[in-house]
Design an enzyme around this catalytic site. Structure first.
Site, PDB file in Angstrom:
ATOM      1  CG  LEU A  40       9.656  -3.077   7.456  1.00  0.00           C
ATOM      2  CD1 LEU A  40      10.771  -2.965   8.496  1.00  0.00           C
ATOM      3  CD2 LEU A  40       9.472  -1.725   6.743  1.00  0.00           C
ATOM      4  NE  ARG A 272       2.081  -7.052  -8.672  1.00  0.00           N
ATOM      5  CZ  ARG A 272       1.437  -7.352  -7.543  1.00  0.00           C
ATOM      6  NH1 ARG A 272       0.703  -8.460  -7.472  1.00  0.00           N
ATOM      7  NH2 ARG A 272       1.521  -6.577  -6.472  1.00  0.00           N
ATOM      8  CG  HIS A 440      36.159 -25.334 -18.276  1.00  0.00           C
ATOM      9  ND1 HIS A 440      35.183 -25.532 -19.221  1.00  0.00           N
ATOM     10  CD2 HIS A 440      36.634 -26.557 -17.924  1.00  0.00           C
ATOM     11  CE1 HIS A 440      35.065 -26.830 -19.456  1.00  0.00           C
ATOM     12  NE2 HIS A 440      35.940 -27.470 -18.688  1.00  0.00           N
TER      13      HIS A 440
HETATM   14  P1  FAD Z   1       5.802  -3.012  -3.562  1.00  0.00           P
HETATM   15  O1  FAD Z   1       6.818  -4.055  -3.364  1.00  0.00           O
HETATM   16  O2  FAD Z   1       4.465  -3.411  -4.060  1.00  0.00           O
HETATM   17  O3  FAD Z   1       5.646  -2.286  -2.155  1.00  0.00           O
HETATM   18  C1  FAD Z   1       4.694  -1.301  -1.936  1.00  0.00           C
HETATM   19  C2  FAD Z   1       4.389  -1.283  -0.452  1.00  0.00           C
HETATM   20  O4  FAD Z   1       3.641  -0.104  -0.165  1.00  0.00           O
HETATM   21  C3  FAD Z   1       3.529  -2.446   0.004  1.00  0.00           C
HETATM   22  O5  FAD Z   1       4.223  -3.157   1.011  1.00  0.00           O
HETATM   23  C4  FAD Z   1       2.257  -1.802   0.560  1.00  0.00           C
HETATM   24  O6  FAD Z   1       1.788  -2.426   1.729  1.00  0.00           O
HETATM   25  C5  FAD Z   1       2.740  -0.389   0.866  1.00  0.00           C
HETATM   26  N1  FAD Z   1       1.684   0.615   0.802  1.00  0.00           N
HETATM   27  C6  FAD Z   1       0.960   0.975  -0.300  1.00  0.00           C
HETATM   28  N2  FAD Z   1       0.120   1.979   0.009  1.00  0.00           N
HETATM   29  C7  FAD Z   1       0.305   2.240   1.319  1.00  0.00           C
HETATM   30  C8  FAD Z   1      -0.280   3.177   2.209  1.00  0.00           C
HETATM   31  N3  FAD Z   1      -1.195   4.040   1.807  1.00  0.00           N
HETATM   32  N4  FAD Z   1       0.135   3.190   3.488  1.00  0.00           N
HETATM   33  C9  FAD Z   1       1.080   2.326   3.909  1.00  0.00           C
HETATM   34  N5  FAD Z   1       1.680   1.427   3.114  1.00  0.00           N
HETATM   35  C10 FAD Z   1       1.292   1.389   1.834  1.00  0.00           C
HETATM   36  N6  FAD Z   1      10.111  -8.694  -9.558  1.00  0.00           N
HETATM   37  C11 FAD Z   1      11.389  -9.035  -9.841  1.00  0.00           C
HETATM   38  O7  FAD Z   1      12.206  -8.154 -10.095  1.00  0.00           O
HETATM   39  N7  FAD Z   1      11.777 -10.347  -9.872  1.00  0.00           N
HETATM   40  C12 FAD Z   1      10.916 -11.358  -9.604  1.00  0.00           C
HETATM   41  O8  FAD Z   1      11.301 -12.531  -9.629  1.00  0.00           O
HETATM   42  C13 FAD Z   1       9.580 -11.033  -9.271  1.00  0.00           C
HETATM   43  N8  FAD Z   1       8.694 -11.997  -8.970  1.00  0.00           N
HETATM   44  C14 FAD Z   1       7.423 -11.654  -8.603  1.00  0.00           C
HETATM   45  C15 FAD Z   1       6.539 -12.660  -8.267  1.00  0.00           C
HETATM   46  C16 FAD Z   1       5.250 -12.356  -7.889  1.00  0.00           C
HETATM   47  C17 FAD Z   1       4.306 -13.461  -7.509  1.00  0.00           C
HETATM   48  C18 FAD Z   1       4.838 -10.984  -7.834  1.00  0.00           C
HETATM   49  C19 FAD Z   1       3.438 -10.618  -7.414  1.00  0.00           C
HETATM   50  C20 FAD Z   1       5.713  -9.971  -8.174  1.00  0.00           C
HETATM   51  C21 FAD Z   1       7.016 -10.295  -8.557  1.00  0.00           C
HETATM   52  N9  FAD Z   1       7.935  -9.310  -8.921  1.00  0.00           N
HETATM   53  C22 FAD Z   1       9.206  -9.653  -9.257  1.00  0.00           C
HETATM   54  C23 FAD Z   1       7.566  -7.879  -8.965  1.00  0.00           C
HETATM   55  C24 FAD Z   1       8.062  -7.147  -7.704  1.00  0.00           C
HETATM   56  O9  FAD Z   1       7.489  -7.750  -6.571  1.00  0.00           O
HETATM   57  C25 FAD Z   1       7.673  -5.681  -7.794  1.00  0.00           C
HETATM   58  O10 FAD Z   1       8.193  -5.135  -8.990  1.00  0.00           O
HETATM   59  C26 FAD Z   1       8.245  -4.903  -6.616  1.00  0.00           C
HETATM   60  O11 FAD Z   1       7.811  -5.420  -5.389  1.00  0.00           O
HETATM   61  C27 FAD Z   1       7.837  -3.430  -6.723  1.00  0.00           C
HETATM   62  O12 FAD Z   1       8.379  -2.738  -5.646  1.00  0.00           O
HETATM   63  P2  FAD Z   1       7.706  -1.410  -5.100  1.00  0.00           P
HETATM   64  O13 FAD Z   1       8.596  -0.944  -3.994  1.00  0.00           O
HETATM   65  O14 FAD Z   1       7.413  -0.498  -6.213  1.00  0.00           O
HETATM   66  O15 FAD Z   1       6.278  -1.842  -4.517  1.00  0.00           O
END
Ligand code: FAD
Length: 461
Positions: A40, A272, A440
């Protein structure tokens, strides 16, 4: 034998988009199931935002102690060996992730959301088969489906993922620090991780295809970061195309020649892409747009009652955008009238120094009033040794002084993003910003001073 479940809302993906959608749906009394294959919190919490910022913080602390030993900054003296127990550092980082991921689980339970751990595959737009690690299957039929499957790292031709070619995920959980690391791609993820690993003692070389780093920002904003790369001994190859890696050498095409960069590991951070394969999206009659799932301003896809949010649906691929969309979709399903129409979504690059931008921060021209206030004239920035080259920029309309964009580069300027976004979302004018009394000594005073400078009467410069 497979179990069958019927629910009002099925959320696929437990990242910051999906888990927020599920919690809000649960709060609103909607029968909700969340399907997540991993942990999660998704990318953000388990292998993105949070662990990367923890590593950046640990690296900064380590570098500060080394600096105290080598240079004796601020009168602090350290003698003897300064060493890093990487396993312990990673345990500390993982502890933060565990705490947050567990917290998300508790919030979902409180909102009465049923969480299914397993990989979901849709057989049609409203039916999903979830297979758990033990092979047990659950067939879920839902009235509404929220797709929040997120994104994955882009692989480069010639640099297929391996024990030596790493994505950001592996770079955040290294068994041992490589002596030399080549980072391919000077976007925010590559530079954040490259600078952190450099501070931990890794010899880092950055290769970028374009002629500048962090191409989404202008040169003035990135100049302090370029200087910091030099300070940290990080080599930068601009206009270089990484082609392949063999026997500890990365081949890079640059200026019509092939150069070799010695490296023990290669970190590829060239972007990405939305995760659109492997879970039956093609069976859902959902249209794509440039690789992303196509949505309208309510995050509706082209299939009735199928919604999509977060990295799956487009830029900016940021956690706070995903969460805002997730919350909104849950409310629309519950009957609220909502649209996703932010004036500004803040973006922070956690390099050293940090960069924060909100709104139309790069606009110029006769219809624009803009000003730059240097952090060197701000007491708080100086007292934190974070002033070097940093500044705050305000961009406003010349006629009614409405603030259109704000940008800052400097230590800890990420903490200004809240005020910056509030100003723009509330339609503030320069006079609103400058009329607010700022505490400040804080760097927020520099924001106020940038506004005063745009009006022609800064006090401290
Ligand atoms: P995700 O967080 O990618 O979650 C999607 C989830 O869906 C995953 O856990 C996956 O396992 C699950 N899933 C997918 N398909 C299936 C399936 N078929 N069945 C079951 N589960 C599934 N953003 C910021 O705002 N600030 C930051 O500082 C920042 N730093 C980052 C640093 C790094 C190294 C990386 C890689 C990313 C960073 N990001 C940052 C970007 C941020 O992580 C993403 O924008 C964000 O996580 C997107 O959220 P989401 O809910 O769309 O998808």
């Amino acid at each position: 034998m497979s179990e069958r479940l019927k629910t009002t809302v099925l959320v696929l993906g437990g990242g910051p988009g999906g888990y927020v959608a599920a919690i809000r749906a649960g709060q609103l009394g909607l029968d909700t199931v969340l399907v997540e294959a991993g942990r999660l919190g998704g990318t953000c919490l388990t292998r993105g935002c949070i662990p990367s910022k923890a590593l950046i913080h640990a690296a900064a602390e380590f570098a500060a102690v080394r600096r105290a030993r080598d240079v004796g900054a601020m009168g602090i003296r350290v003698s003897g060996e300064v060493s890093l127990d990487l396993a312990e550092t990673l345990r500390w980082k993982d502890g933060i992730v565990d705490k947050l991921s567990g917290g998300v689980g508790a919030l979902l339970r409180r909102a009465k959301v049923k969480v299914l751990v397993g990989w979901g595959v849709f057989s049609d737009a409203k039916t999903c088969v979830v297979t758990g690690a033990d092979g047990a299957q659950t067939i879920i039929e839902a009235e509404h489906v929220v797709l929040a499957a997120g994104s994955e790292s882009v692989e480069l031709p010639g640099l297929a993922w391996s024990a030596d070619i790493l994505s950001s995920t592996e770079a955040l959980s290294l068994d041992a620090l490589p002596s030399r690391l080549a980072v391919v791609g000077a976007g925010y993820i590559g530079l954040e991780l490259g600078m952190a690993l450099g501070k931990l003692g890794v010899q880092v070389t950055v290769i970028e295809a374009q002629d500048r780093i962090l191409p989404q920002y202008d040169a003035a904003l990135t100049a302090p970061v370029v200087k910091a790369l030099e300070r940290d001994g990080i080599t930068l190859h601009l206009g270089g195309l990484a082609r392949g890696f063999a026997e500890g050498k990365l081949q890079v095409d640059k200026d019509g020649q092939t150069i070799e960069v010695a490296a023990d590991k290669v970190l590829v951070t060239v972007g990405r892409r939305p995760r659109t394969q492997g879970y039956g999206l093609e069976a859902m009659a959902v249209d794509l747009d440039g690789g992303f799932v196509k949505i309208d301003d309510q995050c509706r896809t082209t299939m009735a009652n199928v919604w999509a949010i977060g990295d799956l649906v487009g830029e900016p691929m940021l956690a706070h955008k995903a969460s805002a969309q997730g919350e909104m979709v849950a409310e629309i399903i519950a009957g609220h009238h909502r649209r996703f129409d932010p004036i500004a979504i803040p973006a922070v690059c956690f390099t050293d120094p940090e960069i924060v931008t909100v709104g139309a921060f790069a606009q110029a021209g006769p219809e624009i009033k803009s000003a730059v206030f240097p952090l060197a004239a701000n007491g708080r920035a100086l007292s934190m040794e974070g002033a070097e080259g940093g500044f705050i920029r305000v961009v406003a309309r010349a006629d009614d002084h409405r603030i259109l964009g704000l940008a800052a580069v400097g230590s800890n300027v990420s903490e200004l993003s809240g005020e910056m976004t509030t100003l723009i979302e509330m339609g503030a004018r320069l006079e609103d910003l400058t009329g607010i009394i700022h505490a400040h000594p804080t760097q927020s005073e520099a924001l106020q001073e940038a506004g005063l400078k745009a009006l022609g009467h800064a006090i401290h410069i």
